[in-house]
Write an enzyme that holds these catalytic residues in place. Structure first.
Site, mmCIF file in Angstrom:
data_model
loop_
_atom_site.group_PDB
_atom_site.id
_atom_site.type_symbol
_atom_site.label_atom_id
_atom_site.label_comp_id
_atom_site.label_asym_id
_atom_site.label_seq_id
_atom_site.Cartn_x
_atom_site.Cartn_y
_atom_site.Cartn_z
ATOM 1 N N ASP A 329 0.821 -1.068 0.036
ATOM 2 C CA ASP A 329 -0.127 -0.047 -0.186
ATOM 3 C C ASP A 329 0.958 1.089 -0.048
ATOM 4 O OD1 ASP A 329 -2.325 -1.341 0.134
ATOM 5 O OD2 ASP A 329 -2.571 -1.064 2.399
ATOM 6 N N ASP A 660 -4.903 -3.136 4.799
ATOM 7 C CA ASP A 660 -5.588 -3.015 5.938
ATOM 8 C C ASP A 660 -7.053 -3.128 6.118
ATOM 9 O OD1 ASP A 660 -5.840 -1.011 4.258
ATOM 10 O OD2 ASP A 660 -4.633 0.479 5.246
ATOM 11 N N ASP A 664 -9.413 -6.153 1.794
ATOM 12 C CA ASP A 664 -8.186 -6.472 1.355
ATOM 13 C C ASP A 664 -8.150 -8.004 1.922
ATOM 14 O OD1 ASP A 664 -7.546 -4.259 0.275
ATOM 15 O OD2 ASP A 664 -6.276 -3.582 2.246
HETATM 16 P P1 ATP Z 1 -3.436 3.097 -0.124
HETATM 17 O O1 ATP Z 1 -4.157 1.883 -0.699
HETATM 18 O O2 ATP Z 1 -2.164 3.344 -0.647
HETATM 19 O O3 ATP Z 1 -3.507 3.201 1.225
HETATM 20 P P2 ATP Z 1 -4.935 5.469 -0.490
HETATM 21 O O4 ATP Z 1 -5.280 5.662 1.112
HETATM 22 O O5 ATP Z 1 -4.479 6.554 -1.103
HETATM 23 O O6 ATP Z 1 -4.002 4.308 -1.046
HETATM 24 P P3 ATP Z 1 -7.850 5.428 -0.451
HETATM 25 O O7 ATP Z 1 -7.676 5.524 1.023
HETATM 26 O O8 ATP Z 1 -8.577 3.853 -1.197
HETATM 27 O O9 ATP Z 1 -6.456 4.995 -1.054
HETATM 28 O O10 ATP Z 1 -8.202 6.639 -1.193
HETATM 29 C C1 ATP Z 1 -8.452 6.774 -2.433
HETATM 30 C C2 ATP Z 1 -8.951 8.210 -2.948
HETATM 31 O O11 ATP Z 1 -10.026 8.569 -2.051
HETATM 32 C C3 ATP Z 1 -7.912 9.341 -2.612
HETATM 33 O O12 ATP Z 1 -7.018 9.479 -3.442
HETATM 34 C C4 ATP Z 1 -8.778 10.435 -2.250
HETATM 35 O O13 ATP Z 1 -8.905 11.207 -3.314
HETATM 36 C C5 ATP Z 1 -10.041 9.810 -1.697
HETATM 37 N N1 ATP Z 1 -10.174 9.694 -0.170
HETATM 38 C C6 ATP Z 1 -9.175 9.331 0.645
HETATM 39 N N2 ATP Z 1 -9.773 9.455 1.802
HETATM 40 C C7 ATP Z 1 -10.889 10.028 1.679
HETATM 41 C C8 ATP Z 1 -11.733 10.498 2.879
HETATM 42 N N3 ATP Z 1 -11.707 10.408 4.185
HETATM 43 N N4 ATP Z 1 -12.952 11.052 2.185
HETATM 44 C C9 ATP Z 1 -13.075 11.343 1.047
HETATM 45 N N5 ATP Z 1 -12.276 10.991 0.177
HETATM 46 C C10 ATP Z 1 -11.158 10.355 0.416
#
Ligand code: ATP
Length: 939
Positions: A329, A660, A664
């Site tokens: 991740d 996490d 997953d």
């Molecule tokens: P990883 O899998 O590496 O942890 P990540 O944390 O960037 O990746 P996600 O958490 O799935 O992946 O987030 C994907 C997208 O969703 C982000 O790029 C962001 O634009 C949006 N996002 C993340 N957190 C939030 C939130 N709390 N509320 C709304 N949109 C969000």
């Protein structure tokens, strides 16, 4: 209470019955009192082997029994001293075996404790995370998606709650739960929808419940005997070695019989030969091998724990050493997950944000000048939406209150002390949302000021599949939807846009402008979130996120930095040198992911980025064709992860995969090494994983792989040592009998050599430090034989030389007066000392895959101590007068010691010199090869 009637009780009856209020829970003292009565909330350990049985087991071995019988016979024949000594040696050997196995058993049990589950409970009005075993009936527990239910519970409050109960009911689909009373009398477990059962998993929603049964009283407790010990912790290597051990028993027995027969044919007395044969068989069988393997594995696992990698399934220790791809991740694992908004884009204007961390110190600047929020409607709306559509809290704390990281809902607490030395700003919740709350705080829009006007009616939480989050907000002028999320996804839900102070239709040109701004921010490695809103009619009903997230007015973009973890760049270059490919898998935007992958050195020349949308369009064959070249998978959903793992596995890789969230879990299960996050991970993923990262950090995976490789190499080291020693012992006797010489070693000496050399030095090899180049070569193949990479040859050649040299020393001494019995004893003492010393010198050679000259012999202090103690024990039986008749030894003179050292050193130093010379020749050859290549290129 009747076992099957809990579902018929209402919440109030339960509160009365357990004397607890659902808002405050039990007090700490009350819980302690109840624990005294009910005991801990844990399932009984099942049958464990008692230390006494373990000790007895040491003497049940067939060969040991034969030896005891033979000793008894020799005792009856009048050889009392011999008999007593042999029995003493057998007892000592048994004690050593016991210590080894007891340690192994204890370490394994300690490992089980480490993965003990925790539970979130209300105690005295506060929510606390406590070990699940501390729960008592009447406790009020709070559960959310991804949690494992810690005891049998009755739900008091559920929202969209689904629980997977296959462990109990066999039903693999999650079932929905509620808190209403069920009036039916006898109903099966699967239908008791207002109850939750220990060990089952919450897959969606949240809930509050009262604990009704704990420990062995739970449904799981009833079947505990059935499920205990079903999971075998034996690793494939342990299994293979057990089989090898059996083969070695037959080989040793066969050779022993030949030795005995040859001895008798050459005129040796039959009884002496019989005892010698049995002693030889006992010495030659590497009975300590399985225990030492377990110790090496268990101690290695302890070292991993020190490096924050917690192994949940022992076999994965072996697989770790074979890992050829790590799928990681991004957020929180490769990056710090400390978000700060640095840039904004709204109404066609790019803005800068100053200030670091979560402190509300900083400004929003346009072309270097502070923006006045009063006159900037679109910025004001953007900040409002960002703060209202967030669950994060930022709390100011003062030095005495500064707390570190905690678990559970507070798992994302990050203390930021950068702004002011007298106070710190603590984030409770998701860092992405924390960044937006901090941004609003910088402009004076705090939770308190917003709460005066706005109140939240409903939430549609963020999920990584939808990539959006929405809330319904009530305010004096009406109601509105506030939505934030991935800009590309959010734009598809918008029909309008805030532009130059007014709401205008979102035309393709404006949409392109948003996408360009998004791309520009993302290319600077910023994580970008879009913000939108919509006014609602007062009567409008919104039941699902689909109802809320449509016809929205797009407001703007917020770009936040999430700096890479400092140590990750180095860790990635280590993996590259170790022939392991690192792949980033993220829900984030492709350009952001690519920029960070560049910063970290993940993206290799010719490597590509593949998005979730592209992945969806590919079938498995197409994916397999490209998967080797993809270094970044962006904008993926959890279900894509499973396809990625399977594709890489089809390409022949051994895959380590992190995760996490609940979704997953399938990918983590399918991966060869499933890795979950210790801080942010859910119980579901932790349970599916074989390795838990205590600090969620990518570098910890690399550390675990390094340990995994080292453990395997250490196992190879002591296998080499033990088997080469045994080959040496057998061949000494074998050659002597074939040549018609007298016995070079008497039975007691054989047993003594076995005791002194096999125990401590072999164990010390099991905890040896890694060789310098451990992470400089490719991962070993998953199917590699333990004797591969010339280990088999080394065992045979060193063993052969040890046998030959021992016999040589014996013969050279005996030759002086072959017929003199005193000279025979002298020669046997020389052979004894030579055999012990040859093994103790060879043990240093075993530390290196090349030769004894390649490593500092004093680096492994345990080994030096083990060897020293073995030497002292050898000298004791030769120099302490009352032991001399027992062990049939005499002190040696200077010339004889020289002979001992020269012959004992030959197997190690001769072969060592050979490999140094061979190495030089090869290097010379490869240098000349590379010279040829470079000349060709320059030509
Ligand atoms: P990883 O899998 O590496 O942890 P990540 O944390 O960037 O990746 P996600 O958490 O799935 O992946 O987030 C994907 C997208 O969703 C982000 O790029 C962001 O634009 C949006 N996002 C993340 N957190 C939030 C939130 N709390 N509320 C709304 N949109 C969000």
């Amino acid at each position: 209470m009747e076992q099957n009637s809990w579902h018929r009780l209402g919440a109030e009856e339960l509160q009365k019955m357990f004397n607890v209020h659902p808002r405050t829970g039990l007090s700490g003292e009350d819980a302690a009192e109840r624990r005294k009565q009910n005991g801990y909330n844990e399932l009984s350990e099942g049958k464990t082997v008692s230390p006494f049985t373990l000790l007895l087991n040491q003497f049940k071995d067939f060969m040991v029994l034969v030896l005891m019988g033979a000793t008894l016979v020799s005792g009856l024949l009048g050889e009392y001293l011999d008999a007593i000594t042999i029995i003493a040696i057998i007892l000592l050997n048994g004690a050593l075996g016991f210590v080894q196995e007891f340690r192994a058993e204890r370490s394994l049990r300690a490992l089980k404790q480490l993965s003990a589950p925790s539970a979130k409970v209300l105690r005295g009005g506060n929510s606390e995370v406590i070990p699940a075993k501390m729960l008592v009936p009447g406790d009020i527990v709070l559960l959310e998606s991804g949690d494992r239910i810690p005891a049998d519970i009755r739900w008091l409050d559920c929202s969209s709650l689904y629980v997977e109960e296959s462990a109990l009911t066999g039903e693999s689909l999650p079932v929905s739960k509620h808190s209403d009373v069920i009036h039916a009398e006898e109903i099966p477990l699967g239908d008791q929808k207002n109850l939750g059962f220990m060990g089952t998993m919450v897959t969606r929603g949240t809930g509050k419940a009262i604990v009704i049964r704990t420990g062995m009283d739970t449904e799981m407790g009833k079947i505990a005997d059935l499920i205990q010990n079903t999971e075998s912790q034996e690793t494939p290597l342990q299994h293979r070695l057990e089989q090898l051990g059996k083969i070695l028993i037959y080989v040793s027995l066969g050779l022993t019989i030949v030795v005995v027969a040859a001895g008798i044919l050459h005129g040796q007395p039959a009884t002496a030969m019989f005892l010698a044969g049995v002693s030889l068989a006992v010495a030659a069988i590497p009975e300590g091998l399985p225990a030492i393997v377990t110790i090496a594995l268990a101690l290695g696992v302890q070292r991993m724990i020190k490096r924050k990698a917690i192994v949940r399934k022992l076999p994965s220790v072996e697989t770790l050493g074979c890992a050829s791809v790590i799928c990681s991740d991004k957020t929180g694992t490769l990056t710090q997950n400390k978000m700060t908004v640095t840039r904004l884009w709204t109404g066609g204007r790019g803005l800068e944000v100053t200030g670091e961390g979560y402190a509300p110190n900083g400004q929003v600047l346009e072309k270097g000048k502070p923006v006045d929020l009063k006159n900037d409607q679109s910025l004001r709306r953007m900040l409002q939406v960002g703060a209202l559509c967030s669950n994060a809290e930022i709390i100011e704390t003062f030095p005495t209150e500064v707390r570190g990281k905690r678990k559970g809902k507070d798992k994302d607490i990050v203390v930021d002390k950068s702004s002011d030395s007298s106070s710190s700003w603590e984030l409770k919740g998701d860092p992405t949302e924390g960044a937006l709350v901090a941004l609003s705080g910088k402009m004076g829009l705090t939770a308190q000021t917003l709460a005066v006007t706005y109140s939240r009616e409903k939430e549609f939480p963020f999920d990584s599949e939808r990539k959006l989050m929405s809330v319904i907000i009530g305010h004096p002028g009406g109601r509105m939807v506030c939505t934030k999320g991935a800009p590309d996804v959010l734009l598809n839900r918008c029909s309008y846009m805030l532009w130059e102070g007014g709401v205008v239709p979102l035309t393709p040109t404006l949409r392109q402008k948003v996408l360009d701004a998004n791309e520009q921010m993302a290319s600077g490695a910023l994580r970008v979130l879009g913000m939108a809103y919509r006014d609602m009619r007062s009567s409008e009903k919104v039941d699902s996120e689909k109802d809320a997230e449509g016809q929205l007015v797009f407001i703007g973009l917020a770009g936040m930095i999430d700096p890479p973890r400092r140590e990750v760049r180095d860790a990635i270059s280590v993996t590259r040198r170790a022939g392991i490919k690192t792949v980033m898998i993220t829900g984030d935007h492709g350009t952001t992911a690519e920029a960070i992958a560049h910063q970290l050195g993940i993206l290799q020349r010719g490597g590509t980025v593949l998005t979730g949308a592209q992945l969806t369009r590919m079938d498995d064959d197409e994916l397999d064709k490209v998967s080797d070249n993809v270094y970044v998978f962006a904008r993926v959903s959890p279900e894509h992860k499973l396809r990625i793992v399977k594709s890489l596995q089809r390409r022949g890789h051994v895959v380590a995969m992190t995760g996490d969230g609940v979704n997953d879990a399938p990918a983590i299960k399918a991966a060869d090494i499933g890795i979950s996050m210790g801080i942010t991970g859910t119980d579901v993923t932790k349970e599916a994983s074989s390795l838990v990262l205590g600090d969620d950090n990518f570098s910890t995976i690399v550390a675990a792989i390094e340990e995994g490789r080292n453990i395997y190499e250490n196992i190879r080291k002591f296998i080499r040592y033990l088997l080469a020693s045994n080959v040496g012992e057998i061949l000494t006797m074998f050659f002597a009998m074939m040549l018609g010489l007298p016995l070079p070693l008497v039975p007691i000496q054989i047993l003594w050599v076995n005791l002194v050399t096999d125990g401590l030095p072999a164990m010390a090899l099991g905890v040896d430090q890694p060789e310098k180049d451990l992470m400089e070569h490719k991962p070993r193949g998953a199917k590699e034989n333990i004797f591969a990479r010339r280990l088999g040859w080394k065992i045979i050649s060193r063993g052969f030389l040890i046998g030959l040299c021992t016999l040589g020393a014996f013969w050279l001494t005996l030759r002086v007066a072959p017929e003199n019995p005193a000279q025979l004893i002298r020669a046997q003492s020389v052979a004894f000392a030579t055999l012990v010393m040859a093994q103790l010198i060879h043990v240093f050679d075993c530390r290196s895959s090349r030769s004894v000259f390649h490593r500092n012999p004093f680096q492994n202090k345990y080994l030096v101590l083990a060897v020293l103690s073995s030497v002292i024990l050898m000298l004791a039986v030769m120099y302490i007068p009352f032991l001399q008749p027992v062990f049939k030894t005499v002190p040696l003179n200077f010339r004889e010691w020289c002979l001992v050292f020269v012959t004992a050193g030959i197997p190690t130093f001769l072969m060592g010199a050979g490999s140094v010379w061979g190495g030089k020749r090869n290097r010379g050859r490869s240098v000349s090869n590379s010279m040829i290549k470079s000349t060709k290129i320059s030509a």
